[in-house]
Design a protein around this motif. Sequence first.
Motif, PDB file in Angstrom:
ATOM      1  N   ASP A 154     -37.092 -24.395 -27.404  1.00  0.00           N
ATOM      2  CA  ASP A 154     -37.126 -24.180 -25.950  1.00  0.00           C
ATOM      3  C   ASP A 154     -36.868 -25.474 -25.180  1.00  0.00           C
ATOM      4  O   ASP A 154     -36.206 -25.460 -24.140  1.00  0.00           O
ATOM      5  CB  ASP A 154     -38.472 -23.573 -25.533  1.00  0.00           C
ATOM      6  CG  ASP A 154     -38.539 -22.073 -25.792  1.00  0.00           C
ATOM      7  OD1 ASP A 154     -37.479 -21.419 -25.802  1.00  0.00           O
ATOM      8  OD2 ASP A 154     -39.658 -21.560 -25.994  1.00  0.00           O
ATOM      9  N   ALA A 155     -37.393 -26.579 -25.689  1.00  0.00           N
ATOM     10  CA  ALA A 155     -37.180 -27.867 -25.011  1.00  0.00           C
ATOM     11  C   ALA A 155     -35.685 -28.191 -24.926  1.00  0.00           C
ATOM     12  O   ALA A 155     -35.194 -28.692 -23.903  1.00  0.00           O
ATOM     13  CB  ALA A 155     -37.925 -28.980 -25.743  1.00  0.00           C
ATOM     14  N   VAL A 156     -34.951 -27.879 -25.992  1.00  0.00           N
ATOM     15  CA  VAL A 156     -33.502 -28.142 -26.005  1.00  0.00           C
ATOM     16  C   VAL A 156     -32.756 -27.082 -25.190  1.00  0.00           C
ATOM     17  O   VAL A 156     -31.902 -27.403 -24.347  1.00  0.00           O
ATOM     18  CB  VAL A 156     -32.974 -28.186 -27.458  1.00  0.00           C
ATOM     19  CG1 VAL A 156     -31.443 -28.264 -27.483  1.00  0.00           C
ATOM     20  CG2 VAL A 156     -33.568 -29.388 -28.201  1.00  0.00           C
ATOM     21  N   MET A 157     -33.081 -25.824 -25.409  1.00  0.00           N
ATOM     22  CA  MET A 157     -32.350 -24.746 -24.745  1.00  0.00           C
ATOM     23  C   MET A 157     -32.563 -24.733 -23.227  1.00  0.00           C
ATOM     24  O   MET A 157     -31.687 -24.334 -22.468  1.00  0.00           O
ATOM     25  CB  MET A 157     -32.762 -23.389 -25.329  1.00  0.00           C
ATOM     26  CG  MET A 157     -32.339 -23.156 -26.763  1.00  0.00           C
ATOM     27  SD  MET A 157     -30.549 -22.991 -26.976  1.00  0.00           S
ATOM     28  CE  MET A 157     -30.140 -24.572 -27.695  1.00  0.00           C
ATOM     29  N   GLU A 158     -33.745 -25.195 -22.789  1.00  0.00           N
ATOM     30  CA  GLU A 158     -34.028 -25.231 -21.349  1.00  0.00           C
ATOM     31  C   GLU A 158     -33.557 -26.520 -20.695  1.00  0.00           C
ATOM     32  O   GLU A 158     -33.767 -26.729 -19.494  1.00  0.00           O
ATOM     33  CB  GLU A 158     -35.539 -25.043 -21.120  1.00  0.00           C
ATOM     34  CG  GLU A 158     -36.012 -23.627 -21.478  1.00  0.00           C
ATOM     35  CD  GLU A 158     -37.531 -23.508 -21.514  1.00  0.00           C
ATOM     36  OE1 GLU A 158     -38.228 -24.510 -21.187  1.00  0.00           O
ATOM     37  OE2 GLU A 158     -38.033 -22.423 -21.891  1.00  0.00           O
ATOM     38  N   GLY A 159     -32.950 -27.405 -21.469  1.00  0.00           N
ATOM     39  CA  GLY A 159     -32.348 -28.613 -20.910  1.00  0.00           C
ATOM     40  C   GLY A 159     -33.305 -29.763 -20.678  1.00  0.00           C
ATOM     41  O   GLY A 159     -32.945 -30.741 -20.030  1.00  0.00           O
ATOM     42  N   ARG A 160     -34.539 -29.667 -21.203  1.00  0.00           N
ATOM     43  CA  ARG A 160     -35.480 -30.782 -21.032  1.00  0.00           C
ATOM     44  C   ARG A 160     -35.116 -31.952 -21.928  1.00  0.00           C
ATOM     45  O   ARG A 160     -35.485 -33.089 -21.655  1.00  0.00           O
ATOM     46  CB  ARG A 160     -36.909 -30.314 -21.314  1.00  0.00           C
ATOM     47  CG  ARG A 160     -37.509 -29.490 -20.182  1.00  0.00           C
ATOM     48  CD  ARG A 160     -38.896 -28.993 -20.523  1.00  0.00           C
ATOM     49  NE  ARG A 160     -38.852 -27.753 -21.290  1.00  0.00           N
ATOM     50  CZ  ARG A 160     -39.622 -27.492 -22.330  1.00  0.00           C
ATOM     51  NH1 ARG A 160     -40.485 -28.396 -22.757  1.00  0.00           N
ATOM     52  NH2 ARG A 160     -39.536 -26.326 -22.950  1.00  0.00           N
ATOM     53  N   THR A 161     -34.409 -31.678 -22.986  1.00  0.00           N
ATOM     54  CA  THR A 161     -33.930 -32.717 -23.894  1.00  0.00           C
ATOM     55  C   THR A 161     -32.718 -32.165 -24.619  1.00  0.00           C
ATOM     56  O   THR A 161     -32.444 -30.959 -24.566  1.00  0.00           O
ATOM     57  CB  THR A 161     -35.015 -33.128 -24.905  1.00  0.00           C
ATOM     58  OG1 THR A 161     -34.551 -34.249 -25.672  1.00  0.00           O
ATOM     59  CG2 THR A 161     -35.360 -31.980 -25.861  1.00  0.00           C
ATOM     60  N   ASP A 162     -31.977 -33.046 -25.299  1.00  0.00           N
ATOM     61  CA  ASP A 162     -30.874 -32.598 -26.156  1.00  0.00           C
ATOM     62  C   ASP A 162     -31.293 -32.537 -27.614  1.00  0.00           C
ATOM     63  O   ASP A 162     -30.670 -31.834 -28.416  1.00  0.00           O
ATOM     64  CB  ASP A 162     -29.672 -33.543 -26.022  1.00  0.00           C
ATOM     65  CG  ASP A 162     -29.031 -33.459 -24.656  1.00  0.00           C
ATOM     66  OD1 ASP A 162     -29.034 -32.358 -24.063  1.00  0.00           O
ATOM     67  OD2 ASP A 162     -28.531 -34.491 -24.164  1.00  0.00           O
ATOM     68  N   LYS A 163     -32.340 -33.297 -27.952  1.00  0.00           N
ATOM     69  CA  LYS A 163     -32.731 -33.425 -29.355  1.00  0.00           C
ATOM     70  C   LYS A 163     -34.257 -33.322 -29.466  1.00  0.00           C
ATOM     71  O   LYS A 163     -34.978 -33.954 -28.690  1.00  0.00           O
ATOM     72  CB  LYS A 163     -32.257 -34.765 -29.924  1.00  0.00           C
ATOM     73  CG  LYS A 163     -30.737 -34.931 -29.910  1.00  0.00           C
ATOM     74  CD  LYS A 163     -30.303 -36.312 -30.378  1.00  0.00           C
ATOM     75  CE  LYS A 163     -28.788 -36.385 -30.488  1.00  0.00           C
ATOM     76  NZ  LYS A 163     -28.119 -36.327 -29.187  1.00  0.00           N
ATOM     77  N   ALA A 164     -34.706 -32.550 -30.463  1.00  0.00           N
ATOM     78  CA  ALA A 164     -36.148 -32.397 -30.651  1.00  0.00           C
ATOM     79  C   ALA A 164     -36.450 -32.263 -32.138  1.00  0.00           C
ATOM     80  O   ALA A 164     -35.686 -31.642 -32.889  1.00  0.00           O
ATOM     81  CB  ALA A 164     -36.661 -31.176 -29.890  1.00  0.00           C
TER      82      ALA A 164
END
Length: 382
Positions: free
Chosen positions: A114-124
């Motif tokens: 979700d962090a990547v898909m929602e644009g909060r980060t590119d990499k997790a």
Amino acid sequence: MKKPLYVYDDSLLKYRFNSTHPFNQMRLKMTTDLLRAADFLPEENIIKPRGATDEELLLVHKEDFLEAVRAAGEGRLSEDKMESYGLNTDDTPSFQGMHEKSRMLVGATLTAVDAVMEGRTDKAASLAGGLHHGFSGRASGFCVYNDSAVAIEYMRRNYGKRVMYVDTDAHHGDGVQWIFYDSREVMTYSIHETGRYLFPGTGSLTERGAGDGFGFCVNLPVDAFTEDQSFMSIFKESLEAAIIKFKPDVILSQNGVDAHYRDPMTHLSLTSASFEEIPRFVCEMADKYTDGKWIAVGGGGYNIWQVVPRMWAQIWLAMTGTEPPRGRLPQKYMDKYAPKCPVDFPSEWTDDTHDYQEIPRRREITEKNESSLNRAMLHIEN
């Protein structure tokens, strides 16, 4: 560049079969402590996991399997029923609260997604995950729920993404492969020790997908005792070719480190040099082909003292664009763990290879691996 995110809290350490089982989540805490002690993991980069819901688990798992896991974890599933679901075996024994503790690992990976898909980060990174042997209706090989498969289907359904799954564990990523074996919207790629000698015995070159999914499954079985140079050369060439063919939106990589020569459960001969390079190459592929979108999970790794923390640390360092460190490990980390260690505790970031055995049949192994690469490339390109 958006700062990468690292999913962690101590709730993820509770996935524990028993005190003598080789799957020991203390390796996750040790990795996190090593990164913190070296000042590579600021608190602002850490995000807390959530548990996966039943609805999310049911994206790939069968309802009766969830009920069986829940019942087994509460001590109310009969022995014959447990056996039919792959539970209470030597590899995957039942444990108290199994459903709750297993769904936390899946939720941790979904937190990264979700962090990547929602644009909060590119990499997790969600190093608690990587349980690639779990099947839709059966536990297997230390894995109850398959977090990677749930995460892939979650991205496909909720975000409409084409997902490239990259598995560099010494064991074949069989659970993920079979769940998506007939799908053309997911490509599974696994480079692993040949199943002639190692669980689960699958992952041959001829396993290429079925129906609509034919050609969307790539396997690179390598010979026992494969060393750094042979492994990395065929990995890089085949992975980039597969990515070019598939054109994914996002990469999800499983980062088992049991291909290390000191791992007690496999027969490959990689050193820290490969585990520095693997995540950096995956990161490069993400930057080149998926707008930087990369989710990394953990996986195998059964020498928790000498191998896993240093090798897994490299995944996070690759995400943050940090050069592989050299020299001594942080004193604070060594002071905490060396006294508890039953073997020689490492003092440097790179391997001290005094115990590295020269590879028998090196040329023959390299030639066999190159032959496998050539066959896989024909499959990828046609």
